[in-house]
Design a protein around this motif. Structure first.
Motif, PDB file in Angstrom:
ATOM      1  N   ASP A 152       0.866  -1.179   0.000  1.00  0.00           N
ATOM      2  CA  ASP A 152       0.000   0.000   0.000  1.00  0.00           C
ATOM      3  C   ASP A 152       0.903   1.230   0.000  1.00  0.00           C
ATOM      4  N   SER A 154       1.211   5.590  -0.226  1.00  0.00           N
ATOM      5  CA  SER A 154       0.611   6.917  -0.147  1.00  0.00           C
ATOM      6  C   SER A 154       1.752   7.928  -0.091  1.00  0.00           C
ATOM      7  N   GLY A 158       0.509  15.493  -4.494  1.00  0.00           N
ATOM      8  CA  GLY A 158      -0.561  15.039  -5.371  1.00  0.00           C
ATOM      9  C   GLY A 158      -0.528  13.560  -5.685  1.00  0.00           C
ATOM     10  N   PHE A 159       0.272  12.830  -4.953  1.00  0.00           N
ATOM     11  CA  PHE A 159       0.363  11.385  -5.182  1.00  0.00           C
ATOM     12  C   PHE A 159      -0.975  10.728  -4.860  1.00  0.00           C
ATOM     13  N   THR A 160      -1.448   9.881  -5.769  1.00  0.00           N
ATOM     14  CA  THR A 160      -2.700   9.157  -5.562  1.00  0.00           C
ATOM     15  C   THR A 160      -2.416   7.850  -4.826  1.00  0.00           C
ATOM     16  N   SER A 161      -2.989   7.699  -3.645  1.00  0.00           N
ATOM     17  CA  SER A 161      -2.752   6.488  -2.853  1.00  0.00           C
ATOM     18  C   SER A 161      -3.237   5.261  -3.618  1.00  0.00           C
ATOM     19  N   VAL A 162      -2.511   4.164  -3.446  1.00  0.00           N
ATOM     20  CA  VAL A 162      -2.875   2.930  -4.127  1.00  0.00           C
ATOM     21  C   VAL A 162      -2.644   1.764  -3.181  1.00  0.00           C
ATOM     22  N   GLN A 163      -3.616   0.865  -3.138  1.00  0.00           N
ATOM     23  CA  GLN A 163      -3.515  -0.336  -2.317  1.00  0.00           C
ATOM     24  C   GLN A 163      -3.162  -1.534  -3.195  1.00  0.00           C
ATOM     25  N   TYR A 165      -0.306  -2.274  -4.636  1.00  0.00           N
ATOM     26  CA  TYR A 165       0.500  -1.933  -5.809  1.00  0.00           C
ATOM     27  C   TYR A 165       1.607  -2.972  -5.993  1.00  0.00           C
ATOM     28  N   LYS A 210       6.515   7.107  -9.482  1.00  0.00           N
ATOM     29  CA  LYS A 210       5.752   7.206  -8.238  1.00  0.00           C
ATOM     30  C   LYS A 210       6.637   7.694  -7.089  1.00  0.00           C
ATOM     31  N   GLN A 213       7.607  11.442  -7.664  1.00  0.00           N
ATOM     32  CA  GLN A 213       6.513  12.372  -7.392  1.00  0.00           C
ATOM     33  C   GLN A 213       6.296  12.550  -5.896  1.00  0.00           C
ATOM     34  N   ALA A 214       6.159  11.442  -5.192  1.00  0.00           N
ATOM     35  CA  ALA A 214       5.851  11.513  -3.759  1.00  0.00           C
ATOM     36  C   ALA A 214       6.973  12.178  -2.970  1.00  0.00           C
TER      37      ALA A 214
END
Length: 286
Positions: A152, A154, A158-163, A165, A210, A213-214
């Protein structure tokens, strides 16, 4: 989680002794699994993700700071220069939350292990970043069949959380992944160590994007991270295999207890025996 996480030992399915087909079950730290002759219980374990030397270099380049995501714990010692130490000194310990496996009545094959918690990486503006950022990596799911580790994620900026991954693949797995129940059946405690070695992005381009960005990485930060994800590296070596280490390795230690359950026929014999004793007692009383 040595980890693994094949580690994952007695996964939860010691079910159905003598069954003619495989069954699948999941064992957690709080539940028990009972089916056709066996009860699985008291599962516990940890998975330790140890950072490779090149990952430590990348973290030092971006001056990354850490926070622990419970219930995991983090060890990341620094030297006098304020930089993280190499040589396997930095790692995250995460408790095993569940195990899943297939059991055919004789042999258990572990297929998946899940851990809880993780770590949060934090950046500020410096020579490897464009500004502040953060990335949380937690709740790893290790699939032994596909050799993929999901997580998971986060983060900031503006990073979109993803479970779930698909974060890393692993090159090698050391330690057993199948276990045989004893015959004749007796209570057995399974203790197994496993290791997943050579962790690399499943998709390097998407993984780099990813993380960048984060964490708000600039070209210098991205280059340092890309150097970690290099399967041809001759400097970032796994201390055990001598092959490219990637992000590092996961060691796991897991314990599960399997207790045999009397078959229905056994209970029937007990009832008949008790009834016989009662009948004999009545005859003696006469």
């Amino acid at each position: 989680m040595k980890f693994a996480f094949k580690s994952l030992v007695a996964a939860a399915a010691l079910v159905s002794m003598g069954a003619s087909h495989a069954v699948t079950a999941t064992l957690t730290t709080t539940n028990t699994v009972t089916d056709s002759g066996w009860t699985l219980h008291d599962m516990s374990g940890t998975g330790r993700l140890t950072f490779s030397d090149t990952l430590i270099s990348a973290l030092n380049t971006a001056a990354v700071q850490f926070e622990t995501v419970a219930p995991a714990d983090l060890t990341a010692p620094k030297g006098p220069d304020g930089k993280y130490l190499k040589g396997g000194a930095a790692y995250v310990n995460a408790p095993v939350a569940s195990l899943t496996g297939n059991f055919d009545g004789t042999t258990l094959s572990v297929t998946q292990v899940v851990t809880s918690g993780g770590a949060k990486q934090i950046t500020i503006k410096n020579g490897a970043t464009l500004g502040a950022g953060f990335l949380v990596i937690e709740n790893l799911t290790v699939d032994l069949n596909s050799k993929i580790i999901k997580a998971d994620l986060s983060g900031g900026n503006g990073f979109t959380s993803v479970q779930g991954y698909s974060l890393w693949s692993f090159e090698t797995l050391q330690g057993p992944t199948t276990f045989s129940v004893p015959n004749p059946a007796v209570e057995t405690v399974f203790n197994v160590d496993n290791a997943l070695r050579g962790l690399f992005f499943v998709d390097q381009t998407d993984g780099l994007n990813k993380f960048a960005q984060a964490l708000n990485l600039n070209t210098t930060g991205r280059a340092a991270l890309k150097a970690v994800d290099n399967k041809l590296s001759t400097t970032n070596k796994d201390p055990v295999t001598g092959q490219a280490a990637g992000f590092g390795w996961i060691n796991s230690t897991i314990t599960v207890t399997a207790t045999p359950v009397p078959e229905p026929s056994t209970y029937a014999l007990m009832v008949v025996g008790l009834a016989g004793l009662g009948f004999a007692a009545r005859r003696r009383a006469k």
